[in-house]
Design a protein around this motif. Structure first.
Motif, PDB file in Angstrom:
ATOM      1  N   TYR A 180      -4.456 -30.592 -22.113  1.00  0.00           N
ATOM      2  CA  TYR A 180      -3.427 -31.984 -21.728  1.00  0.00           C
ATOM      3  C   TYR A 180      -3.990 -32.467 -20.617  1.00  0.00           C
ATOM      4  CZ  TYR A 180      -0.431 -28.299 -19.009  1.00  0.00           C
ATOM      5  OH  TYR A 180      -0.509 -26.759 -18.238  1.00  0.00           O
ATOM      6  N   GLU A 181      -4.369 -32.213 -19.591  1.00  0.00           N
ATOM      7  CA  GLU A 181      -4.568 -32.757 -18.119  1.00  0.00           C
ATOM      8  C   GLU A 181      -6.182 -32.028 -17.356  1.00  0.00           C
ATOM      9  OE1 GLU A 181      -2.427 -33.251 -13.780  1.00  0.00           O
ATOM     10  OE2 GLU A 181      -1.602 -32.126 -15.198  1.00  0.00           O
ATOM     11  N   LYS A 182      -6.934 -33.278 -16.986  1.00  0.00           N
ATOM     12  CA  LYS A 182      -8.212 -32.983 -16.693  1.00  0.00           C
ATOM     13  C   LYS A 182      -7.894 -33.748 -14.948  1.00  0.00           C
ATOM     14  CE  LYS A 182     -11.310 -32.270 -18.412  1.00  0.00           C
ATOM     15  NZ  LYS A 182     -12.778 -30.739 -18.620  1.00  0.00           N
ATOM     16  N   LYS A 183      -8.139 -32.699 -14.146  1.00  0.00           N
ATOM     17  CA  LYS A 183      -8.097 -33.583 -12.487  1.00  0.00           C
ATOM     18  C   LYS A 183      -8.748 -32.898 -11.972  1.00  0.00           C
ATOM     19  CE  LYS A 183      -4.145 -30.883 -10.981  1.00  0.00           C
ATOM     20  NZ  LYS A 183      -2.371 -30.903 -11.009  1.00  0.00           N
ATOM     21  N   TYR A 184      -9.458 -33.254 -10.836  1.00  0.00           N
ATOM     22  CA  TYR A 184      -9.702 -33.202  -9.378  1.00  0.00           C
ATOM     23  C   TYR A 184      -9.092 -32.730  -8.399  1.00  0.00           C
ATOM     24  CZ  TYR A 184     -13.524 -35.246 -11.939  1.00  0.00           C
ATOM     25  OH  TYR A 184     -14.939 -35.574 -12.851  1.00  0.00           O
ATOM     26  N   VAL A 185      -9.090 -31.093  -8.049  1.00  0.00           N
ATOM     27  CA  VAL A 185      -8.816 -30.158  -7.205  1.00  0.00           C
ATOM     28  C   VAL A 185      -9.865 -29.726  -6.141  1.00  0.00           C
ATOM     29  CG1 VAL A 185      -6.963 -29.827  -8.651  1.00  0.00           C
ATOM     30  CG2 VAL A 185      -9.309 -28.180  -8.862  1.00  0.00           C
ATOM     31  N   GLY A 186      -9.066 -29.519  -4.604  1.00  0.00           N
ATOM     32  CA  GLY A 186     -10.039 -29.282  -3.654  1.00  0.00           C
ATOM     33  C   GLY A 186     -10.798 -30.156  -3.373  1.00  0.00           C
ATOM     34  N   SER A 187     -11.672 -29.637  -2.320  1.00  0.00           N
ATOM     35  CA  SER A 187     -11.826 -30.792  -1.103  1.00  0.00           C
ATOM     36  C   SER A 187     -13.343 -30.771  -1.795  1.00  0.00           C
ATOM     37  CB  SER A 187     -11.912 -30.174  -0.182  1.00  0.00           C
ATOM     38  OG  SER A 187     -12.729 -28.690   0.177  1.00  0.00           O
ATOM     39  N   LYS A 188     -14.006 -29.801  -2.719  1.00  0.00           N
ATOM     40  CA  LYS A 188     -15.560 -30.206  -3.621  1.00  0.00           C
ATOM     41  C   LYS A 188     -15.492 -31.365  -4.291  1.00  0.00           C
ATOM     42  CE  LYS A 188     -16.991 -26.415  -1.361  1.00  0.00           C
ATOM     43  NZ  LYS A 188     -18.386 -25.404  -1.917  1.00  0.00           N
ATOM     44  N   GLY A 189     -13.675 -31.388  -4.582  1.00  0.00           N
ATOM     45  CA  GLY A 189     -14.064 -32.364  -6.491  1.00  0.00           C
ATOM     46  C   GLY A 189     -14.272 -31.357  -7.342  1.00  0.00           C
ATOM     47  N   THR A 190     -13.602 -30.356  -7.349  1.00  0.00           N
ATOM     48  CA  THR A 190     -13.472 -29.173  -8.787  1.00  0.00           C
ATOM     49  C   THR A 190     -12.742 -30.098 -10.224  1.00  0.00           C
ATOM     50  OG1 THR A 190     -14.599 -27.297  -7.265  1.00  0.00           O
ATOM     51  CG2 THR A 190     -13.365 -26.834  -9.792  1.00  0.00           C
ATOM     52  N   LEU A 191     -13.198 -30.039 -11.021  1.00  0.00           N
ATOM     53  CA  LEU A 191     -12.234 -30.701 -11.654  1.00  0.00           C
ATOM     54  C   LEU A 191     -11.567 -29.229 -13.304  1.00  0.00           C
ATOM     55  CD1 LEU A 191     -11.810 -33.543 -13.691  1.00  0.00           C
ATOM     56  CD2 LEU A 191     -13.926 -32.674 -15.278  1.00  0.00           C
ATOM     57  N   LEU A 192     -10.604 -29.240 -12.356  1.00  0.00           N
ATOM     58  CA  LEU A 192      -9.186 -28.549 -13.176  1.00  0.00           C
ATOM     59  C   LEU A 192      -9.189 -28.993 -14.571  1.00  0.00           C
ATOM     60  CD1 LEU A 192      -7.895 -25.994 -12.630  1.00  0.00           C
ATOM     61  CD2 LEU A 192      -5.647 -27.681 -11.847  1.00  0.00           C
ATOM     62  N   THR A 193      -8.877 -28.150 -15.284  1.00  0.00           N
ATOM     63  CA  THR A 193      -9.181 -28.311 -17.234  1.00  0.00           C
ATOM     64  C   THR A 193      -7.210 -27.590 -17.200  1.00  0.00           C
ATOM     65  OG1 THR A 193     -10.808 -28.606 -17.105  1.00  0.00           O
ATOM     66  CG2 THR A 193      -9.680 -28.803 -19.598  1.00  0.00           C
ATOM     67  N   LYS A 194      -6.872 -28.070 -17.489  1.00  0.00           N
ATOM     68  CA  LYS A 194      -5.463 -27.035 -18.110  1.00  0.00           C
ATOM     69  C   LYS A 194      -5.019 -27.375 -19.737  1.00  0.00           C
ATOM     70  CE  LYS A 194      -2.522 -28.382 -13.744  1.00  0.00           C
ATOM     71  NZ  LYS A 194      -1.474 -28.452 -13.117  1.00  0.00           N
ATOM     72  N   TYR A 195      -4.452 -26.233 -20.420  1.00  0.00           N
ATOM     73  CA  TYR A 195      -4.738 -26.335 -21.591  1.00  0.00           C
ATOM     74  C   TYR A 195      -2.884 -25.608 -21.671  1.00  0.00           C
ATOM     75  CZ  TYR A 195      -6.436 -21.460 -21.038  1.00  0.00           C
ATOM     76  OH  TYR A 195      -6.876 -20.804 -20.573  1.00  0.00           O
ATOM     77  N   TYR A 196      -2.982 -25.574 -22.842  1.00  0.00           N
ATOM     78  CA  TYR A 196      -1.662 -24.857 -23.640  1.00  0.00           C
ATOM     79  C   TYR A 196      -2.144 -24.484 -25.364  1.00  0.00           C
ATOM     80  CZ  TYR A 196      -0.025 -28.604 -26.482  1.00  0.00           C
ATOM     81  OH  TYR A 196      -0.331 -29.768 -27.501  1.00  0.00           O
ATOM     82  N   PHE A 197      -1.690 -22.726 -25.921  1.00  0.00           N
ATOM     83  CA  PHE A 197      -1.524 -22.623 -27.114  1.00  0.00           C
ATOM     84  C   PHE A 197      -0.172 -22.605 -27.172  1.00  0.00           C
ATOM     85  CE2 PHE A 197      -2.888 -19.492 -24.286  1.00  0.00           C
ATOM     86  CZ  PHE A 197      -2.096 -18.527 -25.077  1.00  0.00           C
ATOM     87  N   ILE A 198      -0.359 -22.273 -28.719  1.00  0.00           N
ATOM     88  CA  ILE A 198       1.139 -21.531 -29.366  1.00  0.00           C
ATOM     89  C   ILE A 198       0.996 -20.256 -29.910  1.00  0.00           C
ATOM     90  CG2 ILE A 198       3.060 -22.437 -30.573  1.00  0.00           C
ATOM     91  CD1 ILE A 198       2.426 -24.937 -30.218  1.00  0.00           C
ATOM     92  N   TRP A 199       1.699 -19.349 -30.082  1.00  0.00           N
ATOM     93  CA  TRP A 199       1.434 -17.842 -30.658  1.00  0.00           C
ATOM     94  C   TRP A 199       2.886 -17.245 -30.308  1.00  0.00           C
ATOM     95  CZ3 TRP A 199      -1.377 -14.580 -32.178  1.00  0.00           C
ATOM     96  CH2 TRP A 199      -0.728 -13.500 -32.627  1.00  0.00           C
ATOM     97  N   ASN A 200       3.427 -17.272 -31.542  1.00  0.00           N
ATOM     98  CA  ASN A 200       4.606 -16.453 -31.634  1.00  0.00           C
ATOM     99  C   ASN A 200       5.672 -17.789 -31.786  1.00  0.00           C
ATOM    100  OD1 ASN A 200       4.066 -14.161 -32.729  1.00  0.00           O
ATOM    101  ND2 ASN A 200       4.287 -13.016 -31.072  1.00  0.00           N
ATOM    102  N   ASP A 201       5.542 -19.174 -32.144  1.00  0.00           N
ATOM    103  CA  ASP A 201       6.721 -20.251 -31.727  1.00  0.00           C
ATOM    104  C   ASP A 201       6.336 -20.230 -30.629  1.00  0.00           C
ATOM    105  OD1 ASP A 201       6.325 -20.837 -34.322  1.00  0.00           O
ATOM    106  OD2 ASP A 201       7.824 -18.760 -34.640  1.00  0.00           O
ATOM    107  N   LYS A 202       5.645 -19.603 -29.253  1.00  0.00           N
ATOM    108  CA  LYS A 202       5.558 -20.082 -27.824  1.00  0.00           C
ATOM    109  C   LYS A 202       4.942 -20.580 -27.312  1.00  0.00           C
ATOM    110  CE  LYS A 202       7.898 -18.023 -23.702  1.00  0.00           C
ATOM    111  NZ  LYS A 202       8.134 -17.014 -22.769  1.00  0.00           N
ATOM    112  N   LYS A 203       5.405 -21.683 -26.374  1.00  0.00           N
ATOM    113  CA  LYS A 203       4.190 -22.351 -25.605  1.00  0.00           C
ATOM    114  C   LYS A 203       3.251 -21.742 -24.993  1.00  0.00           C
ATOM    115  CE  LYS A 203       3.597 -26.447 -26.287  1.00  0.00           C
ATOM    116  NZ  LYS A 203       3.917 -27.846 -25.969  1.00  0.00           N
ATOM    117  N   TYR A 204       1.947 -21.728 -24.500  1.00  0.00           N
ATOM    118  CA  TYR A 204       1.543 -20.558 -23.625  1.00  0.00           C
ATOM    119  C   TYR A 204       0.655 -21.544 -22.171  1.00  0.00           C
ATOM    120  CZ  TYR A 204       3.862 -16.645 -24.734  1.00  0.00           C
ATOM    121  OH  TYR A 204       5.201 -15.141 -25.728  1.00  0.00           O
ATOM    122  N   TYR A 205       0.423 -21.651 -21.306  1.00  0.00           N
ATOM    123  CA  TYR A 205      -0.600 -22.406 -20.581  1.00  0.00           C
ATOM    124  C   TYR A 205      -1.563 -22.012 -20.167  1.00  0.00           C
ATOM    125  CZ  TYR A 205       2.872 -26.289 -21.678  1.00  0.00           C
ATOM    126  OH  TYR A 205       4.146 -26.973 -21.733  1.00  0.00           O
TER     127      TYR A 205
END
Length: 111
Positions: free
Chosen positions: A52-77
């Motif tokens: 659901y989101e991608k962004k550069y973080v840190g001084s070296k510009g590391t690409l952070l990928t954020k995701y979610y999934f659903i388990w037992n009708d609850k969303k986890y990140y």
């Protein structure tokens, strides 16, 4: 003169103590992550997650990928720095513990 020597000894012991604590912390972090990855791969549940989101973080510009999934009708990140080629909206494989889905990692991180 003796006072100076004792102060130098004390300062050296403090420096050595700090180095030992730092090394132990790094070692324990590496061991913990290795054990968690092993347990997730062998005992974790595999599912599909959505990026659901991608962004550069840190001084070296590391690409952070954020995701979610659903388990037992609850969303986890989760987050990953090893999934650069996946776009927002795409899915990726994650592993998680059934008794604690907040502990989850992308398949690329564990393998």
């Amino acid at each position: 003169m003796k006072k100076n020597i004792k102060q130098n000894d004390c300062a050296n012991y403090i420096k050595i103590g700090i180095v030992v604590i730092l090394v132990l912390w790094i070692f324990s972090t590496v061991i913990y992550n290795s054990i968690t990855n092993y347990r997730l791969l062998n005992n974790g549940i595999q599912t599909s997650a959505v990026v659901y989101e991608k962004k550069y973080v840190g001084s070296k510009g590391t690409l952070l990928t954020k995701y979610y999934f659903i388990w037992n009708d609850k969303k986890y990140y989760g987050e990953s720095t090893s999934d650069d080629s996946i776009a927002v909206g795409d899915s990726l494989i994650v592993y998680f513990f059934e008794n604690d889905p907040t502990i989850n990692k992308s398949k690329r991180v564990i393998e």
